[in-house]
Design a protein around this motif. Structure first.
Motif, PDB file in Angstrom:
ATOM      1  N   LEU A 526       0.843  -1.187   0.000  1.00  0.00           N
ATOM      2  CA  LEU A 526       0.000   0.000   0.000  1.00  0.00           C
ATOM      3  C   LEU A 526       0.885   1.246   0.000  1.00  0.00           C
ATOM      4  N   PRO A 527       0.405   2.355  -0.536  1.00  0.00           N
ATOM      5  CA  PRO A 527       1.220   3.580  -0.541  1.00  0.00           C
ATOM      6  C   PRO A 527       1.426   4.117   0.869  1.00  0.00           C
ATOM      7  N   ILE A 528       2.605   4.655   1.117  1.00  0.00           N
ATOM      8  CA  ILE A 528       2.931   5.238   2.424  1.00  0.00           C
ATOM      9  C   ILE A 528       2.779   6.752   2.338  1.00  0.00           C
ATOM     10  N   LEU A 529       1.719   7.259   2.926  1.00  0.00           N
ATOM     11  CA  LEU A 529       1.516   8.703   2.999  1.00  0.00           C
ATOM     12  C   LEU A 529       1.913   9.247   4.358  1.00  0.00           C
ATOM     13  N   THR A 530       1.940   8.377   5.350  1.00  0.00           N
ATOM     14  CA  THR A 530       2.226   8.804   6.714  1.00  0.00           C
ATOM     15  C   THR A 530       3.731   8.822   6.985  1.00  0.00           C
ATOM     16  N   THR A 531       4.121   9.605   7.988  1.00  0.00           N
ATOM     17  CA  THR A 531       5.514   9.607   8.444  1.00  0.00           C
ATOM     18  C   THR A 531       5.737   8.568   9.538  1.00  0.00           C
ATOM     19  N   LYS A 532       4.683   7.904   9.962  1.00  0.00           N
ATOM     20  CA  LYS A 532       4.768   6.911  11.038  1.00  0.00           C
ATOM     21  C   LYS A 532       5.063   5.547  10.446  1.00  0.00           C
ATOM     22  N   VAL A 533       6.344   5.292  10.245  1.00  0.00           N
ATOM     23  CA  VAL A 533       6.767   4.055   9.589  1.00  0.00           C
ATOM     24  C   VAL A 533       7.867   3.383  10.403  1.00  0.00           C
ATOM     25  N   LYS A 534       8.189   2.160  10.006  1.00  0.00           N
ATOM     26  CA  LYS A 534       9.331   1.439  10.553  1.00  0.00           C
ATOM     27  C   LYS A 534      10.239   1.034   9.391  1.00  0.00           C
ATOM     28  N   ILE A 535      11.552   1.014   9.653  1.00  0.00           N
ATOM     29  CA  ILE A 535      12.523   0.792   8.592  1.00  0.00           C
ATOM     30  C   ILE A 535      13.391  -0.422   8.918  1.00  0.00           C
ATOM     31  N   CYS A 536      13.638  -1.237   7.910  1.00  0.00           N
ATOM     32  CA  CYS A 536      14.621  -2.320   8.013  1.00  0.00           C
ATOM     33  C   CYS A 536      15.997  -1.716   7.721  1.00  0.00           C
ATOM     34  N   SER A 537      16.902  -1.806   8.690  1.00  0.00           N
ATOM     35  CA  SER A 537      18.214  -1.159   8.546  1.00  0.00           C
ATOM     36  C   SER A 537      19.093  -1.841   7.508  1.00  0.00           C
ATOM     37  N   ILE A 538      18.757  -3.043   7.101  1.00  0.00           N
ATOM     38  CA  ILE A 538      19.579  -3.770   6.129  1.00  0.00           C
ATOM     39  C   ILE A 538      19.140  -3.465   4.706  1.00  0.00           C
ATOM     40  N   SER A 539      17.846  -3.569   4.441  1.00  0.00           N
ATOM     41  CA  SER A 539      17.332  -3.370   3.079  1.00  0.00           C
ATOM     42  C   SER A 539      16.841  -1.952   2.832  1.00  0.00           C
ATOM     43  N   ASN A 540      16.696  -1.152   3.897  1.00  0.00           N
ATOM     44  CA  ASN A 540      16.140   0.202   3.824  1.00  0.00           C
ATOM     45  C   ASN A 540      14.690   0.219   3.347  1.00  0.00           C
ATOM     46  N   GLN A 541      14.014  -0.898   3.470  1.00  0.00           N
ATOM     47  CA  GLN A 541      12.599  -0.961   3.132  1.00  0.00           C
ATOM     48  C   GLN A 541      11.764  -0.470   4.310  1.00  0.00           C
ATOM     49  N   ARG A 542      10.625   0.163   3.975  1.00  0.00           N
ATOM     50  CA  ARG A 542       9.754   0.739   4.997  1.00  0.00           C
ATOM     51  C   ARG A 542       8.416   0.014   5.039  1.00  0.00           C
ATOM     52  N   ILE A 543       7.869  -0.057   6.252  1.00  0.00           N
ATOM     53  CA  ILE A 543       6.509  -0.581   6.404  1.00  0.00           C
ATOM     54  C   ILE A 543       5.711   0.405   7.255  1.00  0.00           C
ATOM     55  N   ILE A 544       4.405   0.359   7.119  1.00  0.00           N
ATOM     56  CA  ILE A 544       3.521   1.216   7.903  1.00  0.00           C
ATOM     57  C   ILE A 544       3.506   0.723   9.351  1.00  0.00           C
ATOM     58  N   ASP A 545       3.668   1.640  10.299  1.00  0.00           N
ATOM     59  CA  ASP A 545       3.611   1.292  11.718  1.00  0.00           C
ATOM     60  C   ASP A 545       2.148   1.246  12.137  1.00  0.00           C
ATOM     61  N   ILE A 546       1.588   0.052  12.190  1.00  0.00           N
ATOM     62  CA  ILE A 546       0.157  -0.123  12.445  1.00  0.00           C
ATOM     63  C   ILE A 546      -0.223   0.357  13.836  1.00  0.00           C
ATOM     64  N   LYS A 547       0.739   0.379  14.764  1.00  0.00           N
ATOM     65  CA  LYS A 547       0.427   0.798  16.128  1.00  0.00           C
ATOM     66  C   LYS A 547       0.205   2.297  16.230  1.00  0.00           C
ATOM     67  N   ARG A 548       0.688   3.049  15.235  1.00  0.00           N
ATOM     68  CA  ARG A 548       0.543   4.513  15.287  1.00  0.00           C
ATOM     69  C   ARG A 548      -0.358   5.063  14.186  1.00  0.00           C
ATOM     70  N   ASP A 549      -0.749   4.236  13.233  1.00  0.00           N
ATOM     71  CA  ASP A 549      -1.610   4.696  12.139  1.00  0.00           C
ATOM     72  C   ASP A 549      -3.053   4.284  12.428  1.00  0.00           C
ATOM     73  N   ASN A 550      -3.864   5.231  12.848  1.00  0.00           N
ATOM     74  CA  ASN A 550      -5.273   4.954  13.145  1.00  0.00           C
ATOM     75  C   ASN A 550      -6.227   5.698  12.220  1.00  0.00           C
ATOM     76  N   LEU A 551      -5.706   6.194  11.089  1.00  0.00           N
ATOM     77  CA  LEU A 551      -6.528   6.966  10.163  1.00  0.00           C
ATOM     78  C   LEU A 551      -7.091   6.115   9.036  1.00  0.00           C
ATOM     79  N   ASN A 552      -6.456   4.972   8.742  1.00  0.00           N
ATOM     80  CA  ASN A 552      -6.885   4.135   7.618  1.00  0.00           C
ATOM     81  C   ASN A 552      -7.577   2.881   8.125  1.00  0.00           C
TER      82      ASN A 552
END
Length: 579
Positions: A526-552
Motif C-alpha cells: 500500500l502507498p505510504i503517505l504517513t511519516t509513522k513508519v518502521k525501517i529495516c536497517s539492512i534493506s532500507n525498506q519501509r513498512i507502515i507502523d500499524i500501532k501509530r496509524d489509526n486513520l486508515n
C-alpha cells in the motif's frame, strides 16, 4: 581460518565472580559491567575488513532496577539491601524474542523489553527466603522462565503476551528439590524438557517437565565447588575444582576424569554429533571425548589462538622479561546457533600498581568451532551475518532455494500460518542472502501470502485488503482472486486516491490519481503517505507502523501482517527501527 580482530571494551569494571558475557539470539552481546550494563549492539557493515568493531558497537545500557525488598527486613539475609543501588549480576536474553531477564544484586529477577521494565517476578504471599532468587533460566521456547530461591526450590513462571504486547506472568509450578528446604539454588540450566539445577552444597538435581516435573538427585553434596554445568544430549556434564563428570540421565551411570586441583574449568559444548566438549580455564584448555569412555586430548581449536595472543602480549615492551603476564578469562558464551564462541579476557602484568576503573580494558575474541556452519532457527538477523564473518565469509552449507515454495496448510489461522513459515529454512536462507547481495528479495513470502489469499478470497472484503492482494497478483504475474477498487489513503497531512486496478507493477512505488509518486509499504504494497513508519536497517525498506496509524481502515489481512511484522524485518530478521 583467520580470526576477527578482537573487540575492545574499555573503561568498564566487571564482577569477576560472575559470568560476564552472554550472546543473544539477535546477535547482541550483553556484558555485566558495574554499575551499568554494557552491550555490544550488532551493526551492519558491508565491508567488515576482518575487524569485529565493524560488527558490534559497544555502549552503555542503563536499566532502572526495582527492588521489591527495599522495605523488607534483612535480618536473615544481608544481601537483600547490602547494595543501596541495584546492579545486574546475571543476564539472560529470551531465546525467541526481545525480552531480557536480569538477576540483580538485591536478588530480584526483572524482565525488560528494550529498556522498559515489564515485570518484577514475585510471589508476594510467601516469605523473604522463598522470594529471594539466585539463578534463572529460560525455557527453550521462551514461554516459561525458571528461578531458584533460597529454600531449594525452583519456581516456574508462565510468560504470556496479548496482541497489544502486554505481558503477564503466573506461577506454573513450584519444584521442591529437597524435602528439608535447605540450600540456595545457585545455577539452573533448561534444555528441551529437562531442568538441571545446582545447590550451594554442590548437589545436583534434574526435573523432567514431561513427567510432571519429577525430581531426581543425580549428584550428592560435596566439598568440591561446582564450576560449570551443561546439558548435552542425554548427559549432564559437570566440572568442579578437581574433575570432570559425565552423568547419564538415561542409564544413570557416572564417569569422571581428573583435571588437577585448583583450576576452574568451563565447558564449551561442540556439536552433539561429535560427543566432544572443550574445557577452558585461565591457564589451559583441553578436549574431552566421551563416545565410549572419557579421554582427554589436546585442544586444537581455541588453544592455538589464545597462545598466539599470550605470546604477543608477553613480548610487548618486555624484552628483558621484567614482567610476568597472565591471561584472565571473565566470561564466555556460545553464539545462539552454537557454531562460534566468544571469550572475554584481559592481559595483566603482575604488579603492585592499583588501577582505577578508567584504566581497565577487556577484549572479546570470536572463535569458530567447526569447519562449516548452517543457518539456524536459534539465531536471527545479524547473528547469521556475524557467523558468516567469523567463518571468513564462508557461505552456509544450507542449499539456496530462492525459487522454491513454502508449503503450509493455507486453511490454518493467518497468525499461525505466518509464524510457521517465518522460521522456515528456505525463508531464513532467503533472508540471509539479503545481507550479502545488492537487491533484497522476499518473493517466497509474497507467494506464500498470495496462496493464502487465494484460498480465503471469499473472506477478503475490505478495500485495502483487496488492493494488497491485487498488487501481489500483478507483481507475481498471476491472476488476482479479487477485484481492486479505487481506495483513499490518509495521513495526518494529506489524503489521496489510488486506482489499484491499473497495471502498476513497480514493487517499490505507486502513482496516485492526483499524479504523485508514493513509496509502497514493503509488506502490504500500500502507498505510504504517513511519516509513522518502521525501517529495516539492512534493506532500507519501509513498512507502515500499524500501532501509530489509526486513520486508515485496514482489513484483517493487512492489519494482521503489519502487526506480526512490526518488530522483526521480513527482509533480514533484524529489529525494525521506528521513525
Amino acid at each position: 581460518m583467520k580470526c576477527l580482530k578482537d573487540l575492545s571494551v574499555s573503561r568498564k569494571e566487571l564482577q569477576d565472580w560472575q559470568r560476564n558475557l552472554v550472546w543473544g539470539r539477535d546477535g547482541t552481546l550483553y556484558i555485566t559491567s558495574y554499575p551499568d550494563m554494557c552491550i555490544g549492539q550488532p551493526i551492519y557493515e558491508k565491508e567488515v575488513d576482518g575487524n569485529s568493531k565493524n560488527l558490534f558497537h559497544v555502549k552503555d545500557c542503563a536499566l532502572e532496577y526495582e527492588n521489591k525488598f527495599e522495605y523488607e527486613s534483612a535480618s536473615t539475609n544481608s544481601l537483600l539491601n547490602s547494595q543501596p543501588i541495584s546492579y545486574g549480576r546475571l543476564i539472560r536474553p529470551s531465546p525467541v524474542n526481545n525480552l531480557l531477564a536480569v538477576l540483580t544484586s538485591n536478588l530480584n529477577v526483572i524482565i525488560f523489553r528494550g529498556q522498559e521494565m515489564v515485570v518484577n517476578l514475585d510471589e508476594e504471599a510467601r516469605n523473604v527466603s522463598e522470594r529471594s532468587y539466585h539463578s534463572l533460566a529460560w525455557a527453550p521456547d521462551g514461554s516459561y522462565i525458571a528461578v531458584g530461591n533460597e529454600t531449594a526450590e525452583i519456581i516456574v513462571f508462565a510468560i504470556k503476551s496479548d496482541d497489544d504486547g502486554n505481558m503477564t506472568c503466573t506461577v506454573k509450578a513450584n519444584i521442591c528439590l529437597k524435602e528439608s528446604k535447605e540450600g540456595w539454588v545457585t545455577d539452573i540450566h533448561w534444555k528441551k524438557s529437562v531442568i538441571a539445577a545446582c545447590l550451594d552444597d554442590n548437589s545436583i538435581f534434574v526435573s523432567n517437565i514431561g513427567q510432571n516435573f519429577f525430581v531426581q538427585q543425580i549428584e550428592t553434596s560435596s566439598r568440591f565447588k561446582i564450576t560449570d554445568l551443561c546439558l548435552f544430549g542425554d548427559y549432564v556434564l559437570v566440572t568442579n575444582s578437581c574433575q570432570f563428570k559425565k552423568i547419564d540421565l538415561r542409564l544413570g551411570g557416572i564417569s569422571s576424569i581428573s583435571l588437577g586441583i585448583g583450576d576452574e574449568f568451563y565447558i564449551i559444548p561442540l556439536s552433539e554429533d561429535t560427543d566432544t566438549v572443550i574445557l577452558i580455564s585461565n591457564k589451559t584448555s583441553c578436549k574431552i571425548d566421551f563416545k565410549e569412555k572419557l579421554s582427554l586430548t589436546s585442544d586444537d581449536t581455541i588453544s592455538p589462538i589464545l597462545e598466539r595472543k599470550f605470546k604477543k602480549w608477553s613480548a610487548l615492551s618486555n624484552e628483558f622479561n621484567k614482567y610476568e603476564t597472565t591471561m584472565l578469562l571473565y566470561g564466555l558464551s556460545l553464539s545462539p546457533d552454537g557454531y562460534s564462541v566468544a571469550l572475554m579476557y584481559s592481559m595483566e602484568r603482575v604488579s603492585l600498581k592499583y588501577r582505577i576503573a578508567s584504566e581497565y580494558q577487556f577484549f572479546v575474541t570470536f572463535v569458530p568451532l567447526s569447519d562449516s556452519w548452517e543457518i539456524s532457527q536459534n539465531a536471527s538477523g545479524l547473528a547469521w551475518y556475524q557467523t558468516y564473518q567469523i567463518y571468513g565469509c564462508t557461505l552456509p552449507s544450507m542449499k539456496r532455494e530462492n525459487n522454491g515454495e513454502i508449503n503450509y496448510n493455507v486453511g490454518m489461522p493467518l497468525r499461525k500460518y505466518v509464524a510457521s513459515f517465518m522460521n522456515d529454512g528456505k525463508m531464513n536462507s532467503l533472508r540471509f542472502f539479503n545481507f550479502i547481495e545488492d537487491v533484497a528479495s522476499i518473493q517466497l513470502f509474497r507467494r506464500a501470502i498470495f496462496d493464502y489469499a487465494v484460498e480465503n478470497s471469499t473472506k477478503i472484503t475490505n478495500l485495502l485488503d483487496k488492493a494488497f492482494v491485487h498488487s501481489l497478483a500483478v507483481l507475481l504475474e498471476l491472476e488476482s482472486p479479487v477485484d481492486a477498487e479505487v481506495v483513499e489513503m490518509k495521513s495526518e497531512f494529506i489524503s489521496e486516491t489510488f486506482a489499484f486496478e491499473k497495471k502498476n507493477g513497480h514493487p517499490n512505488s505507486i502513482v496516485s490519481e492526483q499524479g504523485h509518486h508514493w513509496r509502497r509499504c514493503a509488506v502490504t504494497l500500500l502507498p505510504i503517505l504517513t511519516t509513522k513508519v518502521k525501517i529495516c536497517s539492512i534493506s532500507n525498506q519501509r513498512i507502515i507502523d500499524i500501532k501509530r496509524d489509526n486513520l486508515n481502515d485496514y482489513g484483517w489481512l493487512t492489519r494482521t501482517l503489519l502487526e506480526m511484522l512490526n518488530e522483526e524485518s521480513i527482509y533480514s530478521g533484524t529489529i525494525m527501527t521506528t521513525v
